[in-house]
Design a protein around this motif. Structure first.
Motif, mmCIF file in Angstrom:
data_model
loop_
_atom_site.group_PDB
_atom_site.id
_atom_site.type_symbol
_atom_site.label_atom_id
_atom_site.label_comp_id
_atom_site.label_asym_id
_atom_site.label_seq_id
_atom_site.Cartn_x
_atom_site.Cartn_y
_atom_site.Cartn_z
ATOM 1 N N GLN A 166 8.997 0.434 19.936
ATOM 2 C CA GLN A 166 7.806 0.622 19.099
ATOM 3 C C GLN A 166 8.144 0.708 17.616
ATOM 4 O O GLN A 166 7.254 0.846 16.795
ATOM 5 N N LEU A 167 9.426 0.696 17.285
ATOM 6 C CA LEU A 167 9.829 0.964 15.909
ATOM 7 C C LEU A 167 10.313 -0.288 15.198
ATOM 8 O O LEU A 167 10.949 -1.144 15.812
ATOM 9 N N LEU A 168 10.038 -0.363 13.917
ATOM 10 C CA LEU A 168 10.558 -1.463 13.108
ATOM 11 C C LEU A 168 10.922 -0.901 11.734
ATOM 12 O O LEU A 168 10.040 -0.420 11.009
ATOM 13 N N THR A 169 12.208 -0.932 11.414
ATOM 14 C CA THR A 169 12.616 -0.401 10.107
ATOM 15 C C THR A 169 13.581 -1.361 9.421
ATOM 16 O O THR A 169 14.216 -2.184 10.061
ATOM 17 N N ASP A 170 13.656 -1.247 8.096
ATOM 18 C CA ASP A 170 14.696 -1.892 7.308
ATOM 19 C C ASP A 170 15.352 -0.773 6.520
ATOM 20 O O ASP A 170 15.044 0.404 6.751
ATOM 21 N N VAL A 171 16.199 -1.137 5.576
ATOM 22 C CA VAL A 171 16.968 -0.085 4.905
ATOM 23 C C VAL A 171 16.436 0.268 3.520
ATOM 24 O O VAL A 171 16.268 1.433 3.181
ATOM 25 N N SER A 172 16.122 -0.743 2.726
ATOM 26 C CA SER A 172 15.953 -0.447 1.305
ATOM 27 C C SER A 172 14.525 -0.154 0.856
ATOM 28 O O SER A 172 14.307 0.263 -0.273
ATOM 29 N N GLY A 173 13.537 -0.369 1.680
ATOM 30 C CA GLY A 173 12.162 -0.108 1.260
ATOM 31 C C GLY A 173 11.645 -1.189 0.335
ATOM 32 O O GLY A 173 12.366 -2.124 -0.017
ATOM 33 N N SER A 174 10.411 -1.065 -0.075
ATOM 34 C CA SER A 174 9.797 -2.097 -0.916
ATOM 35 C C SER A 174 9.805 -1.724 -2.391
ATOM 36 O O SER A 174 9.175 -2.399 -3.203
ATOM 37 N N GLY A 175 10.474 -0.632 -2.741
ATOM 38 C CA GLY A 175 10.580 -0.240 -4.147
ATOM 39 C C GLY A 175 9.239 -0.093 -4.826
ATOM 40 O O GLY A 175 9.090 -0.471 -5.985
ATOM 41 N N ASN A 176 8.263 0.406 -4.119
ATOM 42 C CA ASN A 176 6.918 0.602 -4.672
ATOM 43 C C ASN A 176 6.304 -0.698 -5.174
ATOM 44 O O ASN A 176 5.533 -0.698 -6.139
ATOM 45 N N ASN A 177 6.665 -1.776 -4.557
ATOM 46 C CA ASN A 177 6.216 -3.088 -5.004
ATOM 47 C C ASN A 177 5.414 -3.765 -3.882
ATOM 48 O O ASN A 177 5.961 -4.190 -2.867
ATOM 49 N N TRP A 178 4.119 -3.867 -4.102
ATOM 50 C CA TRP A 178 3.208 -4.447 -3.101
ATOM 51 C C TRP A 178 3.692 -5.818 -2.652
ATOM 52 O O TRP A 178 3.681 -6.145 -1.470
ATOM 53 N N ALA A 179 4.107 -6.630 -3.638
ATOM 54 C CA ALA A 179 4.476 -8.013 -3.327
ATOM 55 C C ALA A 179 5.686 -8.079 -2.410
ATOM 56 O O ALA A 179 5.758 -8.933 -1.527
ATOM 57 N N VAL A 180 6.641 -7.181 -2.609
ATOM 58 C CA VAL A 180 7.822 -7.181 -1.744
ATOM 59 C C VAL A 180 7.403 -6.845 -0.310
ATOM 60 O O VAL A 180 7.832 -7.481 0.651
ATOM 61 N N GLY A 181 6.533 -5.850 -0.163
ATOM 62 C CA GLY A 181 6.057 -5.487 1.171
ATOM 63 C C GLY A 181 5.263 -6.614 1.803
ATOM 64 O O GLY A 181 5.510 -7.020 2.936
ATOM 65 N N HIS A 182 4.325 -7.143 1.042
ATOM 66 C CA HIS A 182 3.383 -8.123 1.594
ATOM 67 C C HIS A 182 4.050 -9.472 1.845
ATOM 68 O O HIS A 182 3.898 -10.056 2.916
ATOM 69 N N MET A 183 4.761 -9.946 0.835
ATOM 70 C CA MET A 183 5.302 -11.301 0.920
ATOM 71 C C MET A 183 6.710 -11.315 1.521
ATOM 72 O O MET A 183 6.950 -11.986 2.514
ATOM 73 N N THR A 184 7.623 -10.574 0.901
ATOM 74 C CA THR A 184 9.021 -10.665 1.336
ATOM 75 C C THR A 184 9.188 -10.123 2.754
ATOM 76 O O THR A 184 9.575 -10.841 3.671
ATOM 77 N N TYR A 185 8.864 -8.846 2.940
ATOM 78 C CA TYR A 185 9.028 -8.263 4.273
ATOM 79 C C TYR A 185 7.996 -8.831 5.248
ATOM 80 O O TYR A 185 8.282 -9.007 6.429
ATOM 81 N N GLY A 186 6.814 -9.097 4.733
ATOM 82 C CA GLY A 186 5.762 -9.639 5.598
ATOM 83 C C GLY A 186 6.195 -10.945 6.254
ATOM 84 O O GLY A 186 5.950 -11.172 7.437
ATOM 85 N N SER A 187 6.879 -11.790 5.476
ATOM 86 C CA SER A 187 7.336 -13.061 6.043
ATOM 87 C C SER A 187 8.566 -12.852 6.916
ATOM 88 O O SER A 187 8.673 -13.415 8.001
ATOM 89 N N ALA A 188 9.491 -12.025 6.428
ATOM 90 C CA ALA A 188 10.746 -11.837 7.165
ATOM 91 C C ALA A 188 10.503 -11.192 8.540
ATOM 92 O O ALA A 188 11.189 -11.511 9.502
#
Ligand SMILES: Nc1nc2c(ncn2[C@@H]2O[C@H](COP(=O)(O)OP(=O)(O)OP(=O)(O)O)[C@@H](O)[C@H]2O)c(=O)[nH]1
Ligand SMILES: [Mg+2]
Length: 469
Positions: A97-119
């Motif tokens: 049930q868990l999904l984690t990465d290490v570095s977080g999105s650095g308070n950056n919407w675009a990193v969460g939405h686009m970078t991690y969202g695609s990966a």
């Protein structure tokens, strides 16, 4: 009976989510004296016969073996999820049930939405499907996230659009935590505005909660407890003041606030979890309170607030509880619904309350509440017979009300102020804006979102912008 799945994204989402699971377990433990896995439990928990992830599921009616929350936990940092896995709730979740990465999105919407969202797209969909497959009749997804950070707001809203893509028929209810004006995340206005658009497009209902309102409520309760009024001492194991809500451990900064949000979720899910004479399906919330698809922001208010804090005051009069639900002090965003226009309103009551009590109070309060002309009878009511633990009754009101506007306007103002102050050099025809906590600004388009760095990047094709701040 139907089932629902909770998707908690980012630090805030996971912290609030865990408070919900903790309180929900306590509530079921209080009601379920026989230790049997009943329909009430099955709505938000699975019963498996081994502690391991894919232990066989037990049918309703058997003894409780190991309860697993119907949840998916996503965070692009490890800290919060690891903490959960070492805490008292560790057995309620398993690795699938868990999904984690290490570095977080650095308070950056675009990193969460686009970078991690695609990966992580495939992995997220896979986990959502698994959770859905465990349900006989999946009714609703609850998404919990913050608007101010990068993962909750960026990846959280990406998850929301994936839910719409993969499960278009399943209702999507989102609990969104809005940042306060003093928020320590510099980019929170950007993240929130970008997330808002996604919420408007892809959610069925959004329950906006402002951190500032939560702080105000917690302060008020604490003040009351220090006021020395008779009976106003907060009990030692009070849900609001205790860090772990009855479980041992040190209090963390957001615990008291998160308890309030968890109580909101307990109330809204109560009729899905327990019986009642006037049961309100989760689907019915959107069906009855949302007259136009995009006007789906429902302002929540909870009462009595003492329910949240276990303050030992005498039980409040029932009618007073109904009046309080419409007062400014009980709203979970800073708003005064009585001075604004209602499009529709739901009252979800728990405990020993009769339908006649509900009707009487609606008739009593109606004249003071401005409803839009074409929906004067826009009330929806629900009665759940099981009260919150230790209390006789509680009420959650959900108002589709124009009083939500100032919250949006304030965010827009903060967005514009930040934009003027920090972004003076670059522009783009369709700018996607992101910036880091240290104040470095980035105006990004499309694939350039992945080029995040601490120094300025000038996206190709951008023109120098005149400074007009
Ligand atoms: N009510 C409440 N607000 C929180 C909590 N944790 C963080 N926040 C608020 O959420 C915003 C920051 O978002 P987070 O959830 O910490 O960020 P995230 O989603 O983990 O994203 P990144 O850390 O950028 O990857 C700020 O507005 C904080 O005040 C919490 O447990 N409860
Ligand atoms: Mg984080």
């Amino acid at each position: 009976m139907t089932q629902s799945v909770v998707v908690q994204v980012g630090q805030c989402g996971n912290q609030v989510g865990c408070r919900f699971w903790d309180l929900a377990l306590r509530e079921h433990a209080h009601v379920n004296k026989k230790g049997l896995y009943d329909e009430a439990l099955s709505s938000f928990f699975r019963n498996v016969d081994s502690r391991e992830s894919d232990g066989g599921a037990c049918a309703v009616g058997g003894r409780i073996q190991h309860l697993k929350a119907r949840a998916v936990l996503v965070d692009m940092e490890e800290g919060v999820v690891n903490e959960i896995l070492q805490g008292p709730l560790r057995e309620v979740f398993d690795s699938t049930q868990l999904l984690t990465d290490v570095s977080g999105s650095g308070n950056n919407w675009a990193v969460g939405h686009m970078t991690y969202g695609s990966a992580y797209r495939e992995q997220i969909v896979d986990k959502l499907r698994k959770a859905a497959e465990h349900c006989d009749c999946l009714q609703c997804f609850f998404l919990i996230h913050s608007m101010g950070g990068g993962t909750g707001s960026g990846l959280g809203t990406r998850v929301l659009s994936l839910l719409e893509e993969e499960f278009p028929e399943v209702c999507r209810i989102v609990a969104s935590i809005y940042p306060s004006a003093e928020d320590d995340v510099v980019t929170s206005p950007y993240n929130s505005v970008l997330a808002m658009r996604e919420l408007t497009e892809h959610a069925d209902c959004v329950l906006p909660v402002e951190n500032q309102s939560l702080v105000d409520i917690v302060n008020k309760i604490k003040q009351m407890s220090h006021g020395g009024k008779p009976g106003s001492a907060i009990k030692r194991d009070s849900a609001v003041i205790s860090g772990q809500g009855g479980l041992s451990g040190p209090e963390k900064p957001f615990d008291a606030m998160n308890n309030i949000v968890a109580n909101l979720l307990l109330n809204i899910t109560s009729s899905a979890r327990f019986d009642g004479s006037l049961n309100m399906d989760l689907n019915e919330i959107a069906m009855n309170l949302v007259p136009f698809p995009r006007l789906h922001y429902l302002v929540p208010s909870l009462t009595p607030l003492y329910t949240l804090s276990d303050v030992s005051v005498p039980t409040r009069r029932l009618d007073q509880m109904f009046s309080d639900a419409f007062s400014k002090d009980h709203q979970l965003i800073r708003a005064d619904p009585k001075r604004s226009l209602y499009l529709a309103c739901a009252l979800m009551v728990r405990g020993n309350v009769q339908v006649s009590d509900l009707r009487r109070n609606i008739e009593r309060l109606k004249p003071s509440l401005p409803f839009i002309s074409w929906n004067q009878e826009g009330w929806k009511t629900g009665l759940c017979s099981v009260p919150p633990v230790g209390h006789s009754h509680s009420l959650l009101a959900l108002a589709n009300n124009t009083c939500v506007k100032p919250t949006f306007m304030e965010l827009r103002e903060r967005f514009t102020k930040l934009y003027r102050k920090k972004v003076q050099s670059y522009c783009s025809p369709t700018p996607l804006l992101a910036c880091r906590r240290d104040g470095a600004e980035l105006l990004l388009r499309g694939r350039q979102l992945t080029q995040l760095a601490d120094r300025r990047i000038r996206p190709s094709g951008c023109h120098q912008r005149e400074t007009n701040a």
